[in-house]
Design an enzyme around this catalytic site. Structure first.
Site, PDB file in Angstrom:
ATOM      1  N   ARG A  87       0.841  -1.202   0.000  1.00 36.28           N
ATOM      2  CA  ARG A  87       0.000   0.000   0.000  1.00 36.28           C
ATOM      3  C   ARG A  87       0.878   1.254   0.000  1.00 36.28           C
ATOM      4  O   ARG A  87       0.552   2.249  -0.636  1.00 36.28           O
ATOM      5  CB  ARG A  87      -0.894  -0.017   1.243  1.00 36.28           C
ATOM      6  CG  ARG A  87      -1.905   1.130   1.262  1.00 36.28           C
ATOM      7  CD  ARG A  87      -2.657   1.201   2.574  1.00 36.28           C
ATOM      8  NE  ARG A  87      -3.661   2.251   2.554  1.00 36.28           N
ATOM      9  CZ  ARG A  87      -4.086   2.904   3.624  1.00 36.28           C
ATOM     10  NH1 ARG A  87      -3.585   2.597   4.794  1.00 36.28           N
ATOM     11  NH2 ARG A  87      -5.002   3.834   3.541  1.00 36.28           N
TER      12      ARG A  87
ATOM     13  N   ASP B 214     -19.529   7.922   2.869  1.00 35.74           N
ATOM     14  CA  ASP B 214     -19.670   7.038   4.036  1.00 35.74           C
ATOM     15  C   ASP B 214     -20.885   7.450   4.866  1.00 35.74           C
ATOM     16  O   ASP B 214     -21.643   6.603   5.348  1.00 35.74           O
ATOM     17  CB  ASP B 214     -18.423   7.112   4.932  1.00 35.74           C
ATOM     18  CG  ASP B 214     -17.139   6.831   4.190  1.00 35.74           C
ATOM     19  OD1 ASP B 214     -16.475   5.837   4.475  1.00 35.74           O
ATOM     20  OD2 ASP B 214     -16.794   7.635   3.302  1.00 35.74           O
TER      21      ASP B 214
ATOM     22  N   ARG C 229     -24.056   6.333   3.249  1.00 38.38           N
ATOM     23  CA  ARG C 229     -24.283   4.910   3.529  1.00 38.38           C
ATOM     24  C   ARG C 229     -24.800   4.721   4.954  1.00 38.38           C
ATOM     25  O   ARG C 229     -25.690   3.900   5.204  1.00 38.38           O
ATOM     26  CB  ARG C 229     -22.974   4.133   3.339  1.00 38.38           C
ATOM     27  CG  ARG C 229     -22.524   4.045   1.891  1.00 38.38           C
ATOM     28  CD  ARG C 229     -21.088   3.563   1.789  1.00 38.38           C
ATOM     29  NE  ARG C 229     -20.690   3.344   0.392  1.00 38.38           N
ATOM     30  CZ  ARG C 229     -19.455   3.466  -0.067  1.00 38.38           C
ATOM     31  NH1 ARG C 229     -18.481   3.821   0.756  1.00 38.38           N
ATOM     32  NH2 ARG C 229     -19.181   3.234  -1.336  1.00 38.38           N
TER      33      ARG C 229
ATOM     34  N   HIS D 210     -11.280   8.494   5.831  1.00 38.46           N
ATOM     35  CA  HIS D 210     -12.112   7.731   4.898  1.00 38.46           C
ATOM     36  C   HIS D 210     -11.446   6.353   4.813  1.00 38.46           C
ATOM     37  O   HIS D 210     -10.637   6.075   3.926  1.00 38.46           O
ATOM     38  CB  HIS D 210     -12.147   8.408   3.532  1.00 38.46           C
ATOM     39  CG  HIS D 210     -12.829   7.578   2.473  1.00 38.46           C
ATOM     40  ND1 HIS D 210     -14.122   7.122   2.603  1.00 38.46           N
ATOM     41  CD2 HIS D 210     -12.388   7.108   1.278  1.00 38.46           C
ATOM     42  CE1 HIS D 210     -14.447   6.422   1.520  1.00 38.46           C
ATOM     43  NE2 HIS D 210     -13.407   6.395   0.707  1.00 38.46           N
TER      44      HIS D 210
END
Length: 352
Positions: A123, A183, A186, A210
């Site tokens: 990552r 988010d 949701r 996030h």
């Protein structure tokens, strides 16, 4: 690779048909100087960028839309595909180019471009490649659209919003990340689904990163103006903290589920970002949980860090951060989320 040639010059010898077709009225004056022409540039015409562009067009958010990407064939194809829908859409001039000069005069520049993870790649290495990509994108946007607002959508959005702020040299109020706006949508959907109400009547925020360290602000949730947790306590209706945590986990896992099913997310982020664009360009001064420069808010310390807080947005960008109620536990989780992002920033070679 700009807009397809206008049909107004299709007459014999290049006659301008628009002038031949209409007879001008007498004693005209130029348009009022108060009439504002709005322009949005979208960098990246992948699934996310095109979902955003399509939603901006259908919602009549801008007068002009400029698309930018490094792949000229796909870019022209996407431009033409949108232009061919002109009879079904509000009138919007659509242009496209690999040259960032097409963003000149933009009020809002939306960045969705990002490197894709190579199998087996860490990552951190992916992040480093995205930082390198931003070194090419952001200064070019700042040069051609120096008065614009930068709206960063590329992930990890909090880190890259910080990078964009540093690279652009813009004041912090004109650099915003899409953050947890989706988010929170949701979150509102799941709560509304549990209570069988319209999600628009649910006031609820996810803040912080996030990502996995995001924070659900349960203490400030209201439905139709009724604070949910206070109502349950007053009515002596028992609830378990584990149930609340489960709903928050569903919010975090939502994106992963969509990606596992269809390969990517697009439509919800398209609506989310178009919603942000409308608030910004029309000076609606609505509250959105977006990634902003957060140092000094709610006890966040340790350096400059961007993460999501409920912020008032308008034509000037970020107008202020809402003094939303948080319990001490929620504030502590928010500060922990900030440390998570700061630690990630410390591992990167930003070269800024």
């Amino acid at each position: 690779m700009h807009k397809a040639p206008s049909s107004s010059s299709l007459g014999p010898g290049g006659l301008d048909l628009s002038r031949a077709f209409f007879t001008p009225i007498q004693e005209t004056a130029p348009p009022s100087s108060t009439k504002r022409h709005t322009k949005i540039a979208v960098v990246g015409v992948g699934n996310v960028g095109m979902a955003i562009a399509q939603t901006i067009l259908t919602q009549d958010v801008a007068d002009e839309l400029a698309l930018i990407d490094a792949k000229p064939d796909k870019l022209r194809g996407e431009m033409l595909d949108l232009q061919h829908a002109a009879a079904f859409l509000p009138r919007t001039r659509i242009s496209a180019s690999v040259d960032y000069a097409v963003a000149a005069g933009s009020d809002l520049c939306i960045v969705t471009a990002g490197a894709r993870q190579i199998p087996g790649e860490s990552r951190l290495n992916l992040l480093q490649r995205n930082v390198a990509l931003f070194r090419a994108i952001v200064p070019a946007l700042a040069r051609h659209a120096p008065e614009s607002i930068l709206l960063i959508v590329s992930n990890p959005v909090d880190v890259l919003t910080y990078v964009a702020w540093k690279l652009s040299g813009f004041p912090s109020n004109r650099v915003v990340g899409s953050g947890t706006n989706l988010d929170s949508s949701r979150f509102r959907f799941l709560i509304a689904d549990h209570l069988d109400v319209n999600a628009q009547d649910v006031q609820a925020y996810i803040v912080g990163e996030h990502g996995d360290s995001s924070v659900a602000l349960w203490s400030s949730i209201s439905v139709g103006g009724v604070p949910v947790l206070s109502f349950l306590e007053k009515q002596q209706i028992p609830y378990e903290k584990e149930t609340l945590e489960k709903i928050h986990k569903e919010v975090v896992d939502c994106a992963y589920e969509v990606i596992s099913l269809k390969g990517y997310t697009s439509w919800a982020i398209g609506y989310s970002v178009a919603n942000l664009a409308r608030t910004l360009l029309r000076d609606q001064r609505r509250i959105h949980p977006v990634s902003v420069l957060a140092r000094g808010f709610f006890g966040i310390e340790g350096g400059d860090v961007f993460l999501s807080l409920p912020a008032q947005l308008g034509r000037g960008g970020v107008l202020g951060v809402t003094n939303v109620h948080m319990t001490e536990e929620e504030a502590a989780r928010l500060r922990k989320s900030a440390r998570t992002i700061l630690e990630l920033l410390s591992q990167l070679d930003l070269g800024i």
